[in-house]
Each structure stands twice: as C-alpha cells, then as structure tokens.
Design a protein around this motif. Sequence first.
Motif, PDB file in Angstrom:
ATOM      1  N   LEU A 204       0.824  -1.211   0.000  1.00  0.00           N
ATOM      2  CA  LEU A 204       0.000   0.000   0.000  1.00  0.00           C
ATOM      3  C   LEU A 204       0.859   1.261   0.000  1.00  0.00           C
ATOM      4  O   LEU A 204       0.590   2.213  -0.743  1.00  0.00           O
ATOM      5  CB  LEU A 204      -0.917   0.004   1.227  1.00  0.00           C
ATOM      6  CG  LEU A 204      -2.128  -0.927   1.204  1.00  0.00           C
ATOM      7  CD1 LEU A 204      -2.899  -0.801   2.513  1.00  0.00           C
ATOM      8  CD2 LEU A 204      -3.034  -0.626   0.027  1.00  0.00           C
ATOM      9  N   MET A 205       1.902   1.261   0.815  1.00  0.00           N
ATOM     10  CA  MET A 205       2.747   2.449   0.913  1.00  0.00           C
ATOM     11  C   MET A 205       3.523   2.680  -0.378  1.00  0.00           C
ATOM     12  O   MET A 205       3.698   3.822  -0.812  1.00  0.00           O
ATOM     13  CB  MET A 205       3.692   2.302   2.112  1.00  0.00           C
ATOM     14  CG  MET A 205       2.953   2.241   3.449  1.00  0.00           C
ATOM     15  SD  MET A 205       4.021   1.914   4.871  1.00  0.00           S
ATOM     16  CE  MET A 205       4.782   3.532   5.069  1.00  0.00           C
ATOM     17  N   TRP A 206       3.981   1.592  -1.015  1.00  0.00           N
ATOM     18  CA  TRP A 206       4.702   1.720  -2.290  1.00  0.00           C
ATOM     19  C   TRP A 206       3.780   2.268  -3.381  1.00  0.00           C
ATOM     20  O   TRP A 206       4.156   3.170  -4.143  1.00  0.00           O
ATOM     21  CB  TRP A 206       5.270   0.363  -2.684  1.00  0.00           C
ATOM     22  CG  TRP A 206       5.987   0.384  -4.000  1.00  0.00           C
ATOM     23  CD1 TRP A 206       7.225   0.915  -4.266  1.00  0.00           C
ATOM     24  CD2 TRP A 206       5.510  -0.136  -5.246  1.00  0.00           C
ATOM     25  NE1 TRP A 206       7.545   0.754  -5.601  1.00  0.00           N
ATOM     26  CE2 TRP A 206       6.514   0.109  -6.226  1.00  0.00           C
ATOM     27  CE3 TRP A 206       4.343  -0.795  -5.619  1.00  0.00           C
ATOM     28  CZ2 TRP A 206       6.365  -0.277  -7.546  1.00  0.00           C
ATOM     29  CZ3 TRP A 206       4.198  -1.188  -6.944  1.00  0.00           C
ATOM     30  CH2 TRP A 206       5.197  -0.927  -7.885  1.00  0.00           C
ATOM     31  N   LEU A 207       2.560   1.730  -3.464  1.00  0.00           N
ATOM     32  CA  LEU A 207       1.608   2.215  -4.459  1.00  0.00           C
ATOM     33  C   LEU A 207       1.201   3.661  -4.163  1.00  0.00           C
ATOM     34  O   LEU A 207       1.043   4.468  -5.073  1.00  0.00           O
ATOM     35  CB  LEU A 207       0.374   1.319  -4.488  1.00  0.00           C
ATOM     36  CG  LEU A 207       0.585  -0.094  -5.044  1.00  0.00           C
ATOM     37  CD1 LEU A 207      -0.677  -0.929  -4.860  1.00  0.00           C
ATOM     38  CD2 LEU A 207       0.963  -0.051  -6.519  1.00  0.00           C
ATOM     39  N   GLY A 208       1.025   3.980  -2.891  1.00  0.00           N
ATOM     40  CA  GLY A 208       0.668   5.347  -2.517  1.00  0.00           C
ATOM     41  C   GLY A 208       1.747   6.337  -2.903  1.00  0.00           C
ATOM     42  O   GLY A 208       1.449   7.439  -3.378  1.00  0.00           O
ATOM     43  N   ARG A 209       3.001   5.944  -2.714  1.00  0.00           N
ATOM     44  CA  ARG A 209       4.102   6.816  -3.121  1.00  0.00           C
ATOM     45  C   ARG A 209       4.070   7.059  -4.624  1.00  0.00           C
ATOM     46  O   ARG A 209       4.286   8.180  -5.096  1.00  0.00           O
ATOM     47  CB  ARG A 209       5.444   6.181  -2.729  1.00  0.00           C
ATOM     48  CG  ARG A 209       6.654   6.984  -3.184  1.00  0.00           C
ATOM     49  CD  ARG A 209       7.948   6.236  -2.902  1.00  0.00           C
ATOM     50  NE  ARG A 209       9.090   6.948  -3.461  1.00  0.00           N
ATOM     51  CZ  ARG A 209       9.469   6.902  -4.729  1.00  0.00           C
ATOM     52  NH1 ARG A 209       8.777   6.167  -5.594  1.00  0.00           N
ATOM     53  NH2 ARG A 209      10.520   7.586  -5.158  1.00  0.00           N
ATOM     54  N   GLY A 210       3.767   5.996  -5.394  1.00  0.00           N
ATOM     55  CA  GLY A 210       3.686   6.157  -6.845  1.00  0.00           C
ATOM     56  C   GLY A 210       2.593   7.128  -7.257  1.00  0.00           C
ATOM     57  O   GLY A 210       2.766   7.925  -8.180  1.00  0.00           O
ATOM     58  N   VAL A 211       1.462   7.071  -6.548  1.00  0.00           N
ATOM     59  CA  VAL A 211       0.358   7.986  -6.854  1.00  0.00           C
ATOM     60  C   VAL A 211       0.742   9.419  -6.512  1.00  0.00           C
ATOM     61  O   VAL A 211       0.401  10.365  -7.235  1.00  0.00           O
ATOM     62  CB  VAL A 211      -0.916   7.560  -6.085  1.00  0.00           C
ATOM     63  CG1 VAL A 211      -2.008   8.608  -6.230  1.00  0.00           C
ATOM     64  CG2 VAL A 211      -1.406   6.214  -6.598  1.00  0.00           C
ATOM     65  N   LEU A 212       1.469   9.608  -5.415  1.00  0.00           N
ATOM     66  CA  LEU A 212       1.899  10.955  -5.036  1.00  0.00           C
ATOM     67  C   LEU A 212       2.891  11.521  -6.044  1.00  0.00           C
ATOM     68  O   LEU A 212       2.831  12.702  -6.388  1.00  0.00           O
ATOM     69  CB  LEU A 212       2.538  10.926  -3.637  1.00  0.00           C
ATOM     70  CG  LEU A 212       1.593  10.844  -2.447  1.00  0.00           C
ATOM     71  CD1 LEU A 212       2.391  10.700  -1.156  1.00  0.00           C
ATOM     72  CD2 LEU A 212       0.701  12.079  -2.370  1.00  0.00           C
ATOM     73  N   VAL A 213       3.800  10.690  -6.509  1.00  0.00           N
ATOM     74  CA  VAL A 213       4.830  11.154  -7.452  1.00  0.00           C
ATOM     75  C   VAL A 213       4.234  11.432  -8.822  1.00  0.00           C
ATOM     76  O   VAL A 213       4.604  12.398  -9.494  1.00  0.00           O
ATOM     77  CB  VAL A 213       5.958  10.110  -7.553  1.00  0.00           C
ATOM     78  CG1 VAL A 213       6.939  10.497  -8.664  1.00  0.00           C
ATOM     79  CG2 VAL A 213       6.691   9.995  -6.224  1.00  0.00           C
TER      80      VAL A 213
END
Length: 210
Positions: free
Chosen positions: A81-90
């Motif tokens: 979840l945190m990895w995917l969330g970071r991708g969405v933020l970037v």
Amino acid sequence: MDIGTVVAFLAVDLLLVLTPGADWAYAIAAGLRGRALLPAVAGLVTGYAGYTLLAVAGLVVIVAGSPHLLTALTVLGAGCLMWLGRGVLVRPATPGADTKNMAGTETTADTGRRTMLRGAGISGLNPKALLLYFSLFPQFIDPAAGWPVATQTGLLGTLHMACCAVVYLGVGLLARTALTTRPTAARAVTRTSGAMMIAIGGFLLVERLA
C-alpha cells in the motif's frame, strides 16, 4: 440459507464497503485515468476472489489463527500500500491520462494488466480483508441450514465481490465526472488518495507490530 440472512449480510457488507479506504483511493485514482477504471476494479475484485476461495477451502481460519503468518501478510500488505501510494503521489492522475513507460511505448493492454495486478495487490494483501472474511462470514453461516458450509461461504463471498464492484465503479465514475474539467482539483484528490494509501499502510504496520 434464508433470504432474511442474505439481506442482513448485504446490509452489513455494504456499510463496510461504503467506508472509504485503500480500495476507494485506488478506484478514485483509476477513475481519473479514464480507461484504467475497469481493470482497476477488476483487480480489486480479483483480490477478494482469492479470499473467497481461501474461505471456501477453510484456509482463512488457519491463516487468521497463525500470528506469525498474519503478521507477515500485514507487513507485506502495508508495504504494498505504501509503495503504491508513493507512486500515486509522485505521478498524480489527471482526467483521461494514460500511463506510459519511460520510453512512452506502453500499450493499453499492458497498462490494463498492470492496473489490474495493482488492484489485486491492494485488496489481496490487505489483512483487514482476511479478518473481514474470518469474523463477518461465520455470523451468517448456519451449518444446520441444509446448505453445505462451503456453498454458503461461496455465496457470501460472491455477494461481497458484487458489492465491491458496484461501489468502486460508482466511486471511480463519480470522481471522473466531478473532476474531469478540473485538472488541478483532480491532482489534489489523487495525491490525497496516495496519502491515504500510505497512511493506511503505516497504520497497519503500527497496529500489528506495536
């Protein structure tokens, strides 16, 4: 299994599905990418299909009863979840945008597969889903109802997946409709969705490891 039990399960399940979380965040982000919505929802539902198969086989009880295995799933799911969330933020989504690789040659089919796999990862690696199947389903299963327990479990799992499909499609379409002419707002909502994924992942880690 009588109709009253099914209706009661649907009422409780809908309340849970309508509660915003990582699934909502992913559906919103996918809705803003246009054609990504259907594969995203299909991926989310696929993750729950896996849990349904585990529940029918009786493996959910085994996994939920193993603290070490449940902790491993929690860490893996939270990290995802945190990895995917970071991708969405970037890379925040904008209305109608298509995801491309670094060379700009990724096909629509490739994008759809990746979107579906990510959706399956979000729902399939969420230990909260495991606990949902473990704690909610038994309350609506009656071994004396005349139906095999596996059949009742499969029915409840199918109803849950149907609720998820309808709600997440609605969430994605609503996000697309409301924000399609507001790219700045769309990026803000997408970044908020990414932040929600990271926050939920962090909460799961703290809750399980504390």
